[in-house]
Design an enzyme around this catalytic site. Structure first.
Site, short mmCIF file in Angstrom:
data_model
loop_
_atom_site.label_atom_id
_atom_site.label_comp_id
_atom_site.label_asym_id
_atom_site.label_seq_id
_atom_site.Cartn_x
_atom_site.Cartn_y
_atom_site.Cartn_z
CG HIS A 69 -0.33 -0.10 2.54
ND1 HIS A 69 0.28 -1.25 3.01
CD2 HIS A 69 -0.18 0.82 3.54
CE1 HIS A 69 0.75 -1.06 4.23
NE2 HIS A 69 0.50 0.17 4.58
N GLY A 121 -4.72 3.83 0.55
CA GLY A 121 -4.84 5.18 1.07
C GLY A 121 -4.97 6.25 0.00
#
Length: 202
Positions: free
Chosen positions: A124, A158
């Protein structure tokens, strides 16, 4: 070049809720990934069929890990995890499927290209509620993965409309979104905001 938006299911909606959400946003996103780890093959097959009946084009559907379900349901592709078949092996049994591979390091992105995956999903990138306590990779490592990869790289983790431009500036071919759309009060408005952010990138 068109920058892709991949919607990833988060397993928090029941099947009927996710079908409704996916049918509403499928005109805005490019791919819809079924990442439903708690579902059996039978349940995943049923969900895929429901999505197709609801109007989601089969070519837009990516099934996480389950090549058998993707083939049986007529989905467009499979997203391979670290524990899945290697892309080359998956290609040998399912030559017609679009193959994505989830990677977490530049060298894994490079290997995915050598194994003839169609694209890789890297993350991520930013801190994510989906990965609590895990250190993010950041934009610098994302840019390195893009440089190492011979295939399109989709960034995940995110990503919001406000930072999507920075992500795509690294050379990433698109973004993948989970909670940003699935948990939004208005998923269509959220997906539209992501599309606007992506289209604003030169």
């Amino acid at each position: 070049m068109l920058k892709e938006i991949h919607l990833i299911s988060d397993g928090k909606q029941n099947p009927a809720q996710f079908v409704q959400l996916a049918a509403a946003v499928q005109f805005i996103v490019d791919y819809i990934h079924l990442r439903e780890k708690a579902m059996s093959a039978r349940e995943l097959m049923a969900l895929t069929e429901q999505l197709i009946i609801a109007g989601v084009p089969p070519a837009k559907l990516m099934i996480n890990d389950r090549i058998d379900v993707a083939l049986a349901a007529g989905a467009g592709g499979v997203q391979l995890a670290w524990h899945s078949l290697p892309p080359a092996a998956a290609r040998s049994v399912a030559p017609g499927l679009r193959l994505g591979r989830s990677v977490h390091a530049p060298e894994e992105a490079a290997e995915s290209g050598r194994q003839e995956a169609d694209f890789c999903l890297f993350g991520h990138v930013f801190p994510s509620a989906c990965k609590p306590g895990q250190r993010e990779r950041g934009l610098q490592q994302l840019a390195e993965a893009v440089r190492c990869s011979s295939i399109p790289l989709i960034a995940i983790g995110g990503i919001e409309p406000g930072n999507a431009g920075k992500v795509l500036a690294t050379g990433a071919a698109g973004i993948a979104v989970m909670s940003g759309i699935c948990s939004a009060g208005d998923p269509v408005a959220a997906a539209t905001a992501y599309r606007s952010a992506v289209q604003a990138v030169p």
